[in-house]
Structure formats: structure tokens, C-alpha cells
Design a protein around this motif. Structure first.
Motif, PDB file in Angstrom:
ATOM      1  N   GLU A  13      -1.068  46.804 -43.793  1.00 59.66           N
ATOM      2  CA  GLU A  13      -0.377  47.894 -42.778  1.00 59.66           C
ATOM      3  C   GLU A  13      -0.938  47.830 -41.387  1.00 59.66           C
ATOM      4  O   GLU A  13      -1.867  47.253 -41.116  1.00 59.66           O
ATOM      5  N   GLU A  14      -0.465  48.598 -40.521  1.00 62.75           N
ATOM      6  CA  GLU A  14      -0.961  48.575 -39.156  1.00 62.75           C
ATOM      7  C   GLU A  14      -2.202  49.030 -38.811  1.00 62.75           C
ATOM      8  O   GLU A  14      -3.047  48.569 -37.913  1.00 62.75           O
ATOM      9  N   ASP A  15      -2.753  49.735 -39.706  1.00 58.32           N
ATOM     10  CA  ASP A  15      -4.170  50.377 -39.555  1.00 58.32           C
ATOM     11  C   ASP A  15      -5.192  49.279 -40.283  1.00 58.32           C
ATOM     12  O   ASP A  15      -6.299  49.787 -40.459  1.00 58.32           O
ATOM     13  N   VAL A  16      -4.769  48.204 -40.703  1.00 59.75           N
ATOM     14  CA  VAL A  16      -5.769  47.253 -41.483  1.00 59.75           C
ATOM     15  C   VAL A  16      -6.926  47.078 -40.704  1.00 59.75           C
ATOM     16  O   VAL A  16      -6.880  46.945 -39.228  1.00 59.75           O
ATOM     17  N   HIS A  17      -7.949  46.996 -41.445  1.00 62.24           N
ATOM     18  CA  HIS A  17      -9.532  46.627 -40.414  1.00 62.24           C
ATOM     19  C   HIS A  17      -9.983  45.386 -40.777  1.00 62.24           C
ATOM     20  O   HIS A  17      -9.889  44.811 -41.468  1.00 62.24           O
ATOM     21  N   GLU A  19     -12.605  41.911 -39.957  1.00 63.27           N
ATOM     22  CA  GLU A  19     -14.008  41.603 -39.452  1.00 63.27           C
ATOM     23  C   GLU A  19     -13.753  40.032 -38.920  1.00 63.27           C
ATOM     24  O   GLU A  19     -13.186  39.355 -39.523  1.00 63.27           O
ATOM     25  N   GLY A  20     -14.398  40.115 -37.773  1.00 62.28           N
ATOM     26  CA  GLY A  20     -14.537  38.699 -37.361  1.00 62.28           C
ATOM     27  C   GLY A  20     -13.469  38.457 -36.328  1.00 62.28           C
ATOM     28  O   GLY A  20     -12.761  39.391 -35.829  1.00 62.28           O
ATOM     29  N   VAL A  21     -13.022  37.054 -36.096  1.00 61.56           N
ATOM     30  CA  VAL A  21     -12.066  36.913 -35.091  1.00 61.56           C
ATOM     31  C   VAL A  21     -10.704  36.477 -35.649  1.00 61.56           C
ATOM     32  O   VAL A  21     -10.787  35.790 -36.598  1.00 61.56           O
ATOM     33  N   TRP A  22      -9.850  37.032 -35.204  1.00 67.30           N
ATOM     34  CA  TRP A  22      -8.283  36.941 -35.994  1.00 67.30           C
ATOM     35  C   TRP A  22      -7.502  36.590 -35.004  1.00 67.30           C
ATOM     36  O   TRP A  22      -7.751  36.663 -33.503  1.00 67.30           O
ATOM     37  N   VAL A  23      -6.389  35.912 -35.030  1.00 67.90           N
ATOM     38  CA  VAL A  23      -5.301  35.283 -34.178  1.00 67.90           C
ATOM     39  C   VAL A  23      -3.958  36.039 -34.660  1.00 67.90           C
ATOM     40  O   VAL A  23      -3.718  36.317 -35.935  1.00 67.90           O
ATOM     41  N   SER A  24      -3.004  36.528 -33.741  1.00 61.25           N
ATOM     42  CA  SER A  24      -1.966  37.047 -34.208  1.00 61.25           C
ATOM     43  C   SER A  24      -0.775  36.153 -33.533  1.00 61.25           C
ATOM     44  O   SER A  24      -0.796  35.369 -32.664  1.00 61.25           O
ATOM     45  N   GLU A  25       0.436  36.268 -34.263  1.00 60.90           N
ATOM     46  CA  GLU A  25       1.415  35.545 -34.049  1.00 60.90           C
ATOM     47  C   GLU A  25       2.660  36.377 -34.283  1.00 60.90           C
ATOM     48  O   GLU A  25       2.889  37.182 -35.211  1.00 60.90           O
ATOM     49  N   LYS A 156      -6.584  46.686 -31.476  1.00 62.21           N
ATOM     50  CA  LYS A 156      -5.461  46.171 -30.712  1.00 62.21           C
ATOM     51  C   LYS A 156      -4.186  45.735 -31.507  1.00 62.21           C
ATOM     52  O   LYS A 156      -3.080  45.496 -31.136  1.00 62.21           O
ATOM     53  N   ILE A 157      -4.333  46.049 -33.021  1.00 61.30           N
ATOM     54  CA  ILE A 157      -3.236  45.443 -33.805  1.00 61.30           C
ATOM     55  C   ILE A 157      -1.886  46.305 -33.540  1.00 61.30           C
ATOM     56  O   ILE A 157      -0.960  45.492 -33.600  1.00 61.30           O
ATOM     57  N   LYS A 158      -2.363  47.616 -33.495  1.00 55.96           N
ATOM     58  CA  LYS A 158      -0.940  48.209 -33.232  1.00 55.96           C
ATOM     59  C   LYS A 158      -0.073  47.735 -32.029  1.00 55.96           C
ATOM     60  O   LYS A 158       0.929  47.900 -32.233  1.00 55.96           O
ATOM     61  N   ASP A 159      -1.096  47.983 -30.809  1.00 52.03           N
ATOM     62  CA  ASP A 159      -0.362  47.488 -29.709  1.00 52.03           C
ATOM     63  C   ASP A 159       0.462  46.099 -29.877  1.00 52.03           C
ATOM     64  O   ASP A 159       1.401  45.843 -29.616  1.00 52.03           O
ATOM     65  N   HIS A 160      -0.289  45.004 -30.574  1.00 45.39           N
ATOM     66  CA  HIS A 160       0.203  43.634 -30.965  1.00 45.39           C
ATOM     67  C   HIS A 160       1.537  43.878 -31.591  1.00 45.39           C
ATOM     68  O   HIS A 160       2.467  43.352 -31.223  1.00 45.39           O
ATOM     69  N   VAL A 162       3.670  46.704 -32.014  1.00 43.97           N
ATOM     70  CA  VAL A 162       4.495  47.184 -31.298  1.00 43.97           C
ATOM     71  C   VAL A 162       5.448  46.333 -30.411  1.00 43.97           C
ATOM     72  O   VAL A 162       6.537  46.135 -30.000  1.00 43.97           O
ATOM     73  N   GLU A 163       4.519  45.716 -29.584  1.00 44.20           N
ATOM     74  CA  GLU A 163       4.785  44.756 -28.674  1.00 44.20           C
ATOM     75  C   GLU A 163       5.905  43.603 -29.186  1.00 44.20           C
ATOM     76  O   GLU A 163       7.044  43.152 -28.878  1.00 44.20           O
ATOM     77  N   SER A 164       5.151  43.144 -30.219  1.00 42.52           N
ATOM     78  CA  SER A 164       6.312  42.092 -31.100  1.00 42.52           C
ATOM     79  C   SER A 164       7.775  42.630 -31.632  1.00 42.52           C
ATOM     80  O   SER A 164       8.609  41.821 -31.358  1.00 42.52           O
ATOM     81  N   ILE A 165       7.695  44.074 -31.943  1.00 40.46           N
ATOM     82  CA  ILE A 165       8.824  44.485 -32.230  1.00 40.46           C
ATOM     83  C   ILE A 165       9.865  44.638 -31.043  1.00 40.46           C
ATOM     84  O   ILE A 165      11.108  44.466 -31.305  1.00 40.46           O
ATOM     85  N   HIS A 166       9.487  45.119 -30.155  1.00 46.19           N
ATOM     86  CA  HIS A 166       9.931  45.409 -28.821  1.00 46.19           C
ATOM     87  C   HIS A 166      10.671  44.011 -28.331  1.00 46.19           C
ATOM     88  O   HIS A 166      11.730  43.836 -27.514  1.00 46.19           O
ATOM     89  N   ARG A 167       9.895  42.993 -28.586  1.00 42.04           N
ATOM     90  CA  ARG A 167      10.316  41.569 -28.227  1.00 42.04           C
ATOM     91  C   ARG A 167      11.459  40.881 -29.351  1.00 42.04           C
ATOM     92  O   ARG A 167      12.046  39.744 -29.136  1.00 42.04           O
ATOM     93  N   GLY A 168      11.754  41.740 -30.168  1.00 42.65           N
ATOM     94  CA  GLY A 168      12.773  41.364 -31.131  1.00 42.65           C
ATOM     95  C   GLY A 168      12.276  40.686 -32.322  1.00 42.65           C
ATOM     96  O   GLY A 168      12.886  40.096 -32.945  1.00 42.65           O
ATOM     97  N   TYR A 169      10.929  40.398 -32.364  1.00 42.99           N
ATOM     98  CA  TYR A 169      10.513  39.754 -33.668  1.00 42.99           C
ATOM     99  C   TYR A 169      10.509  40.855 -34.778  1.00 42.99           C
ATOM    100  O   TYR A 169      10.497  42.019 -34.814  1.00 42.99           O
ATOM    101  N   GLU A 170      10.341  39.977 -36.093  1.00 44.62           N
ATOM    102  CA  GLU A 170      10.316  40.906 -37.328  1.00 44.62           C
ATOM    103  C   GLU A 170       9.103  41.568 -37.668  1.00 44.62           C
ATOM    104  O   GLU A 170       8.960  42.790 -38.418  1.00 44.62           O
TER     105      GLU A 170
END
Length: 295
Positions: A13-17, A19-25, A156-160, A162-170
């Protein structure tokens, strides 16, 4: 060459917590591909163990030009302009049609991981290390791209997303930066946040229409059982294209079907996705068609 099973992600879910460093794609609307090279031979494998390199000559040509070395395994997503629905049009066998489609509807292999290079197994290395190697090995261009990525934290997950959706990604894929590559496993080190949750099913046929449309509904199977049918989510044009696809994939199903189904035709199992509000007594309630998955 024998394929290597891809690592899979778990739904979050968007509100997942985190721990540590993660990478978004960004989550792309395509088909997962494992690309292997040994010497002059390059194979492209789908998740369902179908070798499709001959269907994408433009990808093979670009891999030879844009990837260093001659012994590697890469993980990526195959896409065409217009999304997965258009990608299905590339699922043809005729060599002449393949050559035409390679020019008319060219594909791109979007790479996000490297599992082997010049014979060295990289799966035990951390994701960030594999990404560094990928950037050195791959030269973007032609029909080859590297999937963009950035570090992210829980706030920052929710911001990422929303940005992904606005750019047309799934949606968004989140990966633990220190994680190894767990071949064949659906791991909690890789998470996906989708625009809306979908259900993986197989289409095994269609029912007759009571009017002028091509068919009434698609007959579904899941986990070896009849899973109801879906009759909404496609236009009249969609129905015509889908029926043509079903006709090419006719087959006999061994799934027991209700005797009151007014069957138009049955097919081999065709991977697909639907949306549903909930599952009631083993069947989806108010299902809506999403798409076929690449078989």
C-alpha cells in the motif's frame, strides 16, 4: 540457453513503512523479460518460459550493439508505444509480419537489473552494486533503455507514487537497496504499489452474445478452477480484437464449467488480469476486464 527465473515483487500500500534504504522505479505497462547472451546467441524469455527472441529482431540487434561483453543475463520489461494492449499485436509467428511490426510497432527493452556478467554470478551482490554494474555495461540507445531509479524513504513514497502515475506509469516498484536477487521468489524485498489492485487469471473461452457484439463474456479460470466470467471493461472494438485473438488460440479446456454457460468457444489458458471489488464464494464480484498478459 536455460532461462533464470525472475525475482517477483509483493503488493504493498501507499502507506507502507520502510526500514533502511530503498530504491524506487516506475512500474511499466509491458512484459517481463529475462535476456541471456552466451557467445553469439541471445535469448529472450518470458515469465511463462516462452522464448520470443525471433519476434523482436530490433531488440536482439540493439542488445548486440549496446551491451558490453558476450556472456550475461539481464532483467527488464519489454514495452511498445501504446502499452501492453499494443504489445499483444507483436505476438505473431509469421516472419514477414514480424519484420513489418518491428518497424511499425518497435519495442524497447527497459533494463533494471543484471544477474550475470562475463560468467560471474551477480545475484548475491546488493541491488545498488548490481545497478552500478548495469550502468557500466549498458549503453542506452536504439531499442535499449535503463529504467530510471532513485532512493526513497517512507515519507516520500506517496509523492513518488503520484509522480509515477502523473507520468503515465502503472505505479511504483520499491526495492531494498541492499537486497540480493532472489531468483524465482516473490520477495518482500521488492514491493509494488499499483494504481489499482488486479487479479491474475486465465481466460479459457467466451460465451455467446445475445446481441450484435462479438461475444458476451470471457470465461475465467484461476488455480485450476472455474472463476466466473467478465463481461465489462471493453469496447465493441476491443471485443472484435479479443475474439480474433481467441480464435487463434482455440483449445479444449479440462476445467469443469457450469452447464448453463452458453459457450461460444474454448481456448488454451490465456494469462490475463481483471479488477474486482471482492471475491465472494470463490468468484469475483463485479469483475472488470483489464488486459491479457503476454503468454
Amino acid at each position: 540457453m536455460e532461462m533464470l527465473e525472475p525475482m517477483l515483487s509483493k503488493l504493498a500500500e501507499e502507506d507502507v513503512h520502510l526500514e533502511g534504504v530503498w530504491v524506487s522505479e516506475p512500474k511499466l505497462d509491458g512484459e517481463r523479460i529475462i535476456a541471456l547472451r552466451k557467445g553469439d546467441q541471445i535469448d529472450l524469455w518470458t515469465r511463462r518460459h516462452v522464448e520470443v527472441s525471433y519476434k523482436f529482431p530490433e531488440i536482439i540487434s540493439s542488445l548486440k550493439k549496446n551491451i558490453k561483453g558476450d556472456n550475461w543475463i539481464l532483467d527488464g520489461e519489454l514495452t511498445v508505444p501504446g502499452g501492453f494492449r499494443k504489445l499483444l499485436k507483436r505476438n505473431v509467428e509469421d516472419r514477414f509480419k514480424i519484420s513489418l511490426l518491428a518497424k511499425k510497432l518497435p519495442a524497447t527493452l527497459n533494463l533494471f537489473d543484471i544477474l550475470r556478467f562475463q560468467g560471474e554470478d551477480l545475484t548475491s551482490k546488493a541491488l545498488v552494486q548490481r545497478k552500478k554494474i548495469l550502468l557500466k555495461v549498458v549503453q542506452e540507445g536504439g531499442h535499449i533503455k535503463i529504467v530510471p531509479f532513485k532512493t526513497v524513504n517512507s515519507k516520500k513514497i506517496k509523492d513518488h507514487f503520484v509522480e509515477s502515475i502523473h507520468r503515465g506509469y502503472e505505479g511504483l516498484i520499491l526495492k531494498n537497496a541492499s537486497s540480493e536477487y532472489e531468483s524465482g521468489k516473490r520477495s518482500s524485498h521488492w514491493l509494488k504499489i499499483k494504481r489499482s489492485e488486479t487479479i491474475d487469471v486465465n481466460v479459457i473461452g467466451a460465451t455467446k452474445s445475445t446481441g450484435s457484439i462479438a461475444f458476451g463474456a470471457l470465461i475465467l479460470e484461476k488455480d485450476g478452477q472455474y472463476f466466473g466470467k467478465v463481461g465489462t471493461g471493453f469496447s465493441d472494438l476491443d471485443r472484435k480484437e479479443i475474439l480474433e485473438f481467441l480464435e487463434k488460440n482455440r483449445g479444449v479446456t479440462d476445467i469443469p464449467l457450469p452447464p448453463d454457460l452458453d459457450i461460444l468457444l474454448t481456448t488454451r489458458q490465456l494469462p490475463a488480469e481483471i479488477k474486482a471489488n471482492e471475491i465472494v464464494k470463490g468468484k469475483p464480484r463485479a469483475p472488470v476486464w483489464v488486459r491479457f498478459r503476454w503468454a
